[in-house]
Design a protein around this motif. Structure first.
Motif, short mmCIF file in Angstrom:
data_model
loop_
_atom_site.label_atom_id
_atom_site.label_comp_id
_atom_site.label_asym_id
_atom_site.label_seq_id
_atom_site.Cartn_x
_atom_site.Cartn_y
_atom_site.Cartn_z
N GLY A 196 44.30 28.22 44.45
CA GLY A 196 43.75 28.56 45.76
C GLY A 196 44.63 28.09 46.89
O GLY A 196 44.36 27.07 47.51
N THR A 197 45.67 28.83 47.17
CA THR A 197 46.60 28.53 48.25
C THR A 197 46.32 29.46 49.42
O THR A 197 45.53 30.40 49.31
N PRO A 198 46.96 29.22 50.58
CA PRO A 198 46.74 30.12 51.72
C PRO A 198 47.09 31.58 51.43
O PRO A 198 46.60 32.48 52.13
N ARG A 199 47.90 31.83 50.41
CA ARG A 199 48.22 33.21 50.04
C ARG A 199 47.17 33.83 49.13
O ARG A 199 47.24 35.01 48.82
N LEU A 200 46.24 33.02 48.65
CA LEU A 200 45.24 33.52 47.71
C LEU A 200 43.86 33.02 48.13
O LEU A 200 43.30 32.11 47.54
N THR A 201 43.31 33.63 49.19
CA THR A 201 42.02 33.20 49.72
C THR A 201 40.93 34.25 49.52
O THR A 201 39.75 33.93 49.71
N ASP A 202 41.30 35.48 49.16
CA ASP A 202 40.31 36.55 48.99
C ASP A 202 39.43 36.25 47.77
O ASP A 202 39.93 36.19 46.64
N PRO A 203 38.11 36.07 47.97
CA PRO A 203 37.23 35.72 46.84
C PRO A 203 37.23 36.76 45.72
O PRO A 203 37.12 36.40 44.54
N GLN A 204 37.35 38.04 46.07
CA GLN A 204 37.35 39.09 45.04
C GLN A 204 38.60 39.00 44.17
O GLN A 204 38.53 39.14 42.94
N ILE A 205 39.76 38.75 44.80
CA ILE A 205 41.00 38.62 44.03
C ILE A 205 40.94 37.35 43.18
O ILE A 205 41.34 37.35 42.02
N GLN A 206 40.43 36.27 43.75
CA GLN A 206 40.29 35.03 42.98
C GLN A 206 39.42 35.26 41.74
O GLN A 206 39.76 34.84 40.63
N ALA A 207 38.29 35.95 41.93
CA ALA A 207 37.39 36.21 40.80
C ALA A 207 38.07 37.03 39.73
O ALA A 207 37.89 36.78 38.52
N MET A 208 38.89 38.00 40.13
CA MET A 208 39.59 38.82 39.17
C MET A 208 40.63 38.00 38.39
O MET A 208 40.79 38.13 37.18
N LEU A 209 41.28 37.08 39.10
CA LEU A 209 42.35 36.30 38.47
C LEU A 209 41.83 35.26 37.48
O LEU A 209 42.54 34.89 36.55
N VAL A 210 40.60 34.79 37.68
CA VAL A 210 40.08 33.73 36.80
C VAL A 210 39.19 34.28 35.68
O VAL A 210 38.62 33.49 34.92
#
Length: 258
Positions: A196-210
């Protein structure tokens, strides 16, 4: 282990992983040189950290930048650690798109310049300075920490240039450690998953990545990366390793798969 009187260089130090590492190393007693092209963020970080941190603007692919960073580190203490904390994904595409468009060679070149050549250049120049340190009881004079990625092992579709570059980072750790062993310098790498860095703050993208995490089902905290850097620096018996920190993720072939 005391780090007072020692210094470190963190390349990509203004980024999410890098800034957490800068803060942690300064807390441990290191003087820290922040190397980054983002002057505004880097200067803000240095002001926040205080007198233990200084900023050198530029890219580690440039010899002059690295030499200035090494000189600045020498003003803060004996250079003992370098961390290449660059994790930026340079977007590419498929080798051949549906319309027949071929993947550009420029994408491969840009990834290798950022993720392989820059960290290699920092390591080689910094190792020259570290090799002049007085050895400790183990004969240790310094430690180099590179940043690979789980993409080096689980590279997904559209990620050939990034995966190849991060694979290059992973594969140079062992021979670099062997080259530098006579000088008492260790080399390790961290292979992060989604953080979770400043380049990766979108919750939808985070959910997809994990989705592919075993546990926990969240992105990593930059402080967890910094803690692993600390562990590497503190553990002289840890050498020539690429350490995954990814919540047990094993990536599927295509990020867009359901």
């Amino acid at each position: 282990m005391s780090f007072e009187g020692r210094s470190a260089i963190v390349a990509g130090g203004a980024g999410g992983l890098g800034s957490a590492t800068v803060r942690r190393l300064a807390e441990l007693g290191f003087g820290v040189v922040v190397v980054d092209i983002d002057e505004d963020r880097a200067r803000a970080l240095v002001r926040d950290v205080g007198p233990r941190a200084v900023f050198v603007a530029g890219d580690t692919i440039d010899d002059d930048v690295v030499e200035r960073a090494v000189d600045a580190a020498g003003e803060l203490g004996s250079l003992f650690a370098t961390v290449a904390a660059t994790g930026v994904v340079i977007r590419a595409g498929r080798m051949v798109e549906e319309d027949g468009t071929l993947l550009s060679k420029d994408a491969m070149r840009a990834n290798f310049d950022l993720h392989v050549l820059g960290p290699f250049n920092l390591a080689r120049i910094a190792a020259g300075a570290m090799g002049r340190n007085e050895p400790d009881s183990d004969g240790q004079r310094g430690v180099i920490v590179q940043t690979a990625s789980i993409s080096a092992f689980d590279g997904q579709a559209t990620m050939v240039p990034y995966a190849a570059a991060k694979g290059g980072v992973a594969s140079m750790v062992l021979p670099m450690a062997r080259d530098l062993a006579p000088r008492g310098i260790r080399v390790n790498a961290i292979a992060p998953g989604a953080f979770g860095t400043p380049r990766l703050t979108d919750p939808q993208i985070q959910a997809m990545l994990v989705r592919d995490n075993t546990f926990p089902k969240r992105v990593g905290h930059p402080e967890e990366f910094a803690t692993l850097v600390e562990t590497i620096v503190r553990t002289p018996y840890l050498n020539a390793q690429v350490i995954r920190v990814d919540g047990g993720a094993r990536l599927r072939a295509d990020m867009t798969q359901g």
